[in-house]
Design a protein around this motif. Structure first.
Motif, PDB file in Angstrom:
ATOM      1  N   ALA A 158       0.823  -1.211   0.000  1.00  0.00           N
ATOM      2  CA  ALA A 158       0.000   0.000   0.000  1.00  0.00           C
ATOM      3  C   ALA A 158       0.858   1.264   0.000  1.00  0.00           C
ATOM      4  CB  ALA A 158      -0.942   0.013   1.204  1.00  0.00           C
ATOM      5  N   GLY A 159       2.089   1.123   0.437  1.00  0.00           N
ATOM      6  CA  GLY A 159       2.963   2.292   0.521  1.00  0.00           C
ATOM      7  C   GLY A 159       3.291   2.891  -0.834  1.00  0.00           C
ATOM      8  N   HIS A 160       3.208   2.088  -1.903  1.00  0.00           N
ATOM      9  CA  HIS A 160       3.526   2.596  -3.242  1.00  0.00           C
ATOM     10  C   HIS A 160       2.507   3.627  -3.722  1.00  0.00           C
ATOM     11  CE1 HIS A 160       5.481  -1.649  -3.946  1.00  0.00           C
ATOM     12  NE2 HIS A 160       6.058  -0.972  -2.979  1.00  0.00           N
ATOM     13  N   VAL A 161       1.323   3.593  -3.142  1.00  0.00           N
ATOM     14  CA  VAL A 161       0.259   4.496  -3.608  1.00  0.00           C
ATOM     15  C   VAL A 161      -0.349   5.298  -2.459  1.00  0.00           C
ATOM     16  CG1 VAL A 161      -0.380   3.250  -5.712  1.00  0.00           C
ATOM     17  CG2 VAL A 161      -1.317   2.509  -3.521  1.00  0.00           C
ATOM     18  N   ALA A 162       0.353   5.373  -1.346  1.00  0.00           N
ATOM     19  CA  ALA A 162      -0.122   6.178  -0.220  1.00  0.00           C
ATOM     20  C   ALA A 162       0.728   7.429  -0.111  1.00  0.00           C
ATOM     21  CB  ALA A 162      -0.030   5.376   1.080  1.00  0.00           C
ATOM     22  N   GLU A 163       0.151   8.489   0.461  1.00  0.00           N
ATOM     23  CA  GLU A 163       0.969   9.685   0.605  1.00  0.00           C
ATOM     24  C   GLU A 163       2.013   9.503   1.695  1.00  0.00           C
ATOM     25  OE1 GLU A 163      -1.074  13.287   1.446  1.00  0.00           O
ATOM     26  OE2 GLU A 163       0.589  14.504   0.713  1.00  0.00           O
ATOM     27  N   ARG A 164       1.627   8.814   2.772  1.00  0.00           N
ATOM     28  CA  ARG A 164       2.581   8.586   3.865  1.00  0.00           C
ATOM     29  C   ARG A 164       2.531   7.133   4.317  1.00  0.00           C
ATOM     30  NH1 ARG A 164       2.067  12.819   8.648  1.00  0.00           N
ATOM     31  NH2 ARG A 164       3.904  11.649   9.329  1.00  0.00           N
ATOM     32  N   VAL A 165       3.649   6.662   4.806  1.00  0.00           N
ATOM     33  CA  VAL A 165       3.739   5.312   5.361  1.00  0.00           C
ATOM     34  C   VAL A 165       4.472   5.406   6.687  1.00  0.00           C
ATOM     35  CG1 VAL A 165       4.579   2.958   5.015  1.00  0.00           C
ATOM     36  CG2 VAL A 165       3.968   4.359   3.034  1.00  0.00           C
ATOM     37  N   THR A 166       3.914   4.774   7.713  1.00  0.00           N
ATOM     38  CA  THR A 166       4.649   4.603   8.964  1.00  0.00           C
ATOM     39  C   THR A 166       4.988   3.129   9.111  1.00  0.00           C
ATOM     40  OG1 THR A 166       3.619   6.469  10.116  1.00  0.00           O
ATOM     41  CG2 THR A 166       4.504   4.697  11.490  1.00  0.00           C
ATOM     42  N   THR A 167       6.266   2.853   9.290  1.00  0.00           N
ATOM     43  CA  THR A 167       6.706   1.482   9.550  1.00  0.00           C
ATOM     44  C   THR A 167       7.025   1.379  11.028  1.00  0.00           C
ATOM     45  OG1 THR A 167       7.664   1.403   7.331  1.00  0.00           O
ATOM     46  CG2 THR A 167       8.368  -0.303   8.883  1.00  0.00           C
ATOM     47  N   ALA A 168       6.143   0.720  11.776  1.00  0.00           N
ATOM     48  CA  ALA A 168       6.336   0.609  13.226  1.00  0.00           C
ATOM     49  C   ALA A 168       5.470  -0.532  13.753  1.00  0.00           C
ATOM     50  CB  ALA A 168       5.955   1.923  13.915  1.00  0.00           C
ATOM     51  N   ASP A 169       5.851  -1.035  14.918  1.00  0.00           N
ATOM     52  CA  ASP A 169       5.098  -2.141  15.524  1.00  0.00           C
ATOM     53  C   ASP A 169       3.744  -1.664  16.056  1.00  0.00           C
ATOM     54  OD1 ASP A 169       7.106  -3.922  15.031  1.00  0.00           O
ATOM     55  OD2 ASP A 169       8.115  -3.545  16.958  1.00  0.00           O
ATOM     56  N   TRP A 170       2.863  -2.644  16.267  1.00  0.00           N
ATOM     57  CA  TRP A 170       1.538  -2.320  16.821  1.00  0.00           C
ATOM     58  C   TRP A 170       1.647  -1.853  18.271  1.00  0.00           C
ATOM     59  CZ3 TRP A 170      -1.281  -1.528  12.980  1.00  0.00           C
ATOM     60  CH2 TRP A 170      -1.323  -2.376  11.870  1.00  0.00           C
ATOM     61  N   ASP A 195       4.029   0.252  19.349  1.00  0.00           N
ATOM     62  CA  ASP A 195       4.838   1.477  19.408  1.00  0.00           C
ATOM     63  C   ASP A 195       3.929   2.677  19.670  1.00  0.00           C
ATOM     64  OD1 ASP A 195       6.366   3.740  18.875  1.00  0.00           O
ATOM     65  OD2 ASP A 195       7.507   2.744  17.288  1.00  0.00           O
ATOM     66  N   GLU A 196       3.770   3.027  20.941  1.00  0.00           N
ATOM     67  CA  GLU A 196       2.787   4.033  21.322  1.00  0.00           C
ATOM     68  C   GLU A 196       3.073   5.390  20.691  1.00  0.00           C
ATOM     69  OE1 GLU A 196       1.647   4.147  25.484  1.00  0.00           O
ATOM     70  OE2 GLU A 196       1.091   6.262  25.272  1.00  0.00           O
ATOM     71  N   ALA A 197       4.339   5.770  20.635  1.00  0.00           N
ATOM     72  CA  ALA A 197       4.688   7.076  20.056  1.00  0.00           C
ATOM     73  C   ALA A 197       4.313   7.116  18.572  1.00  0.00           C
ATOM     74  CB  ALA A 197       6.183   7.347  20.231  1.00  0.00           C
ATOM     75  N   ALA A 198       4.616   6.027  17.869  1.00  0.00           N
ATOM     76  CA  ALA A 198       4.301   5.974  16.441  1.00  0.00           C
ATOM     77  C   ALA A 198       2.785   5.985  16.225  1.00  0.00           C
ATOM     78  CB  ALA A 198       4.921   4.726  15.812  1.00  0.00           C
ATOM     79  N   LEU A 199       2.059   5.265  17.073  1.00  0.00           N
ATOM     80  CA  LEU A 199       0.602   5.231  16.944  1.00  0.00           C
ATOM     81  C   LEU A 199      -0.005   6.612  17.200  1.00  0.00           C
ATOM     82  CD1 LEU A 199      -0.091   1.830  18.771  1.00  0.00           C
ATOM     83  CD2 LEU A 199      -0.488   2.305  16.337  1.00  0.00           C
ATOM     84  N   ARG A 200       0.545   7.310  18.210  1.00  0.00           N
ATOM     85  CA  ARG A 200       0.040   8.657  18.514  1.00  0.00           C
ATOM     86  C   ARG A 200       0.305   9.620  17.351  1.00  0.00           C
ATOM     87  NH1 ARG A 200      -1.843   9.800  23.452  1.00  0.00           N
ATOM     88  NH2 ARG A 200      -1.491   8.243  25.071  1.00  0.00           N
ATOM     89  N   ALA A 201       1.494   9.545  16.793  1.00  0.00           N
ATOM     90  CA  ALA A 201       1.842  10.430  15.672  1.00  0.00           C
ATOM     91  C   ALA A 201       0.968  10.118  14.457  1.00  0.00           C
ATOM     92  CB  ALA A 201       3.322  10.265  15.325  1.00  0.00           C
ATOM     93  N   PHE A 202       0.738   8.829  14.237  1.00  0.00           N
ATOM     94  CA  PHE A 202      -0.128   8.389  13.139  1.00  0.00           C
ATOM     95  C   PHE A 202      -1.531   8.962  13.320  1.00  0.00           C
ATOM     96  CE2 PHE A 202      -3.257   5.074  11.866  1.00  0.00           C
ATOM     97  CZ  PHE A 202      -3.052   5.063  10.494  1.00  0.00           C
ATOM     98  N   ALA A 203      -2.085   8.782  14.510  1.00  0.00           N
ATOM     99  CA  ALA A 203      -3.448   9.258  14.768  1.00  0.00           C
ATOM    100  C   ALA A 203      -3.535  10.776  14.596  1.00  0.00           C
ATOM    101  CB  ALA A 203      -3.904   8.845  16.169  1.00  0.00           C
ATOM    102  N   ALA A 204      -2.504  11.471  15.049  1.00  0.00           N
ATOM    103  CA  ALA A 204      -2.521  12.935  14.965  1.00  0.00           C
ATOM    104  C   ALA A 204      -2.516  13.413  13.514  1.00  0.00           C
ATOM    105  CB  ALA A 204      -1.312  13.510  15.713  1.00  0.00           C
ATOM    106  N   SER A 205      -2.023  12.577  12.609  1.00  0.00           N
ATOM    107  CA  SER A 205      -1.863  12.999  11.210  1.00  0.00           C
ATOM    108  C   SER A 205      -3.077  12.673  10.348  1.00  0.00           C
ATOM    109  CB  SER A 205      -0.631  12.318  10.603  1.00  0.00           C
ATOM    110  OG  SER A 205      -0.925  10.959  10.305  1.00  0.00           O
ATOM    111  N   VAL A 206      -4.074  11.990  10.925  1.00  0.00           N
ATOM    112  CA  VAL A 206      -5.213  11.545  10.112  1.00  0.00           C
ATOM    113  C   VAL A 206      -6.531  12.049  10.706  1.00  0.00           C
ATOM    114  CG1 VAL A 206      -3.944   9.463   9.438  1.00  0.00           C
ATOM    115  CG2 VAL A 206      -5.572   9.347  11.337  1.00  0.00           C
ATOM    116  N   ASP A 207      -7.592  11.962   9.895  1.00  0.00           N
ATOM    117  CA  ASP A 207      -8.909  12.412  10.345  1.00  0.00           C
ATOM    118  C   ASP A 207      -9.783  11.261  10.819  1.00  0.00           C
ATOM    119  OD1 ASP A 207      -8.977  15.390   9.581  1.00  0.00           O
ATOM    120  OD2 ASP A 207      -8.153  14.420   7.803  1.00  0.00           O
ATOM    121  N   VAL A 208      -9.571  10.089  10.263  1.00  0.00           N
ATOM    122  CA  VAL A 208     -10.332   8.907  10.652  1.00  0.00           C
ATOM    123  C   VAL A 208      -9.430   7.706  10.386  1.00  0.00           C
ATOM    124  CG1 VAL A 208     -11.411   8.648   8.361  1.00  0.00           C
ATOM    125  CG2 VAL A 208     -12.556   7.695  10.341  1.00  0.00           C
TER     126      VAL A 208
END
Lengths: 356, 356
Positions: free
Chosen positions: A45-57, A59-72
């Motif tokens: 999916a990364g080939h056609v997505a604007e952003r990709v986060t590679t991190a474990d399920w 990884d609280e910091a990565a999940l928080r940053a991910f959530a902050a960057s999206v609307d849903v």
């Protein structure tokens, strides 16, 4: 959020496989951006997505940053760890909702839910121990199937019991995992309904497709399916019943066995579904866009079919047939951008179109 | 390179607008990756491309790095600077080829080429100076159109001469640029043929679409177009003639005026074309995938149409109609992920589908 997401908004997708890839493309058609979260490097999916986060399920910091960057947030697979969901749900809407995910994560809970709605499933029994398995076999007899309650897909985590003497071996195959006993259903064929429900409660179903599996993996889906008009209506109504009961938002795949006594629900998947890939060739709005429309709060699209389609999965070495397939008329190729073609790995699919 | 590009190969796309965006999505369906090169930040194609380079057309280091990262180069617009092409061509195959680009970059060269093939264009004259304009007007009379030879699109760089007295003002509008005089063609309607030619010389044309322009910008394309069977065949044959003469590889848009005396070639565009967007809804393989197939050395797909389609551009504020459009049945929405909706800016399009 009750307003439809405006163009430019971002949808977070948990899981970057082929379903996430096709969801991302669908989002782009609606002017929406996507951010894919996946523990594996270089997800399709990364080939056609604007952003990709590679991190474990975890990884609280990565999940928080991910959530902050999206609307849903939505997902392409149902086995998301509970703690991951807890955190994400506290930050952003997650669609489809928690209950749909919890139910589909556990075959026992799923069957209890479905029978609770008055729907027919295979006869089933919880198998917490050896004694329970013996009791279930005594009650329902063989053949039967033992399945792990959780984490099964594409025929994995399943063992057939063709005769009572095979019970011990089947239990051993579960490897100590919680298991469920399912009596055999004598069906003529399997169909699935790809159903969608919008944020406002509207429901739309695609025409049921007829599925053929090989080695537990979907091989082909054909529309139209062999269904009497009454069965077609039954299939659509029971899918709607499931979605409504869950206050569901998004696309769900509902697999059904067709039997002389009526439709039996095999399983549900709270996401876009392999048996709905044919919609890319036969409908103005495919299942991927339908899912994005639902989770983005848009009106559902019209899923009316205007062509007959046979979808065939390209599994493992099947991908070597692409040069020949690319010369076939009326054949739409979809490849997933995966690296090595391992046995059993879904590498792509084709939709063969004929006039409806 | 004569072998078809294998899945995982990378296609470089010059220009990151909506055409590059839809090319990138089409490439992903074939398992190909894309790298978009655009001087502007955050290009629409970047949302669905694996890589984006933001650099000027004159940035030699960026161009070299771009070429090194891709297997073949194509483009979404024809006004690529000559020096840029010189460099890229020395590093990787560029498709469609240089000659197609050179011809379509200059209206005079284009008309000379087309008439040289025996095709009919509007009567035209080179206008190097005021005297030449006066001579052309004396020969062909008004109404007529003065156009810049280069860099015109969407009605820009054009001035109508409705009466000889307007010649001076029209010339002033050219701002000193080289210009071409075109006599008026009395046509009933305009159609375009989206034609493709593969690396092995095979040619495939989509059904001609009928175009309606407003203020010089394409408003709608309707298939099927109003064409007698003989005209339909003429249109397809002349498109094939153009592609063969150029040893063309890729998709080309050929705009034609339909007149009582036959078809008149208006202009050609060496790329996927706005009037071919309907193919996304009516064909198993759309123009974007067809272009990718051609430049990747794949066999061309079958462009047979299995639905009637009306494509409507969403220009400027039209994009505010998306909430209403999203409730329309049989309407496929395509938004381009652009920011502000300026007047005249193409923000998206819809394909309205009906059974063929």
């Amino acid at each position: 959020m009750s307003e439809p997401l405006a163009p430019g908004a971002c949808i977070g997708i948990l899981g970057g496989g082929q379903l996430g890839r096709m969801l991302s493309v669908a989002a782009s058609r609606l002017g929406l951006r996507t951010h894919v979260y996946d523990p594996g490097a270089n997800p399709p999916a990364g080939h056609v997505a604007e952003r990709v986060t590679t991190a474990d399920w975890e990884d609280e910091a990565a999940l928080r940053a991910f959530a902050a960057s999206v609307d849903v947030i939505t997902y392409e697979f149902e086995n998301i760890p509970t703690a991951t969901l807890d955190l994400l749900e506290s930050l952003r809407p997650v669609r489809p909702n928690r209950r749909a995910l919890a139910i589909s994560q556990d075959r026992l809970t799923e069957k209890d839910f479905l029978t609770g709605l008055g729907l027919t499933t295979a006869p089933y029994r919880d198998v917490p121990d050896r004694a329970a398995l013996a009791a279930a076999l005594a009650e329902h007899g063989a053949p039967a199937i033992l399945k792990t309650r959780r984490l099964g897909y594409d025929g994995k985590g399943q063992a057939r019991i063709m005769a009572p003497g095979q019970a011990e071996a089947a239990l051993a195959e579960m490897g100590g995992a919680d298991a469920i006993f399912e009596g055999f259903v004598r069906f003529t064929h399997e169909v699935s309904v790809i159903a969608a429900r919008g944020l406002n409660g509207e429901v739309s179903c695609y025409d049921p497709g007829e599925n053929v599996h090989e080695d537990g993996i979907l091989r082909t889906t054909t529309v139209p399916a062999r269904l009497a008009p009454g069965q077609h209506m039954d299939a659509v109504l029971l899918a709607g019943k499931i979605l409504n009961a869950l206050d569901y938002v998004g696309v769900m795949g509902v697999e059904l066995f067709v039997t002389p006594k009526g439709l039996v629900v095999n399983e549900i998947a709270p996401r876009v579904h392999n048996s709905g890939h044919w919609t890319q060739a036969g409908c103005a709005v495919d299942q991927f866009e339908q899912h994005i429309r639902a989770v983005a709060g848009w009106p559902l699209g019209n899923g009316q079919r205007y062509a007959d389609v046979v979808m065939e999965n390209l599994i493992g070495d099947d991908v070597d047939r692409v040069p020949a397939l690319s010369r076939e008329a009326d054949t739409q190729i979809h490849l997933y951008g995966k690296g090595a073609a391992r046995p059993g790995r879904k590498m792509g699919h084709v939709n063969r179109v004929s006039r409806g």
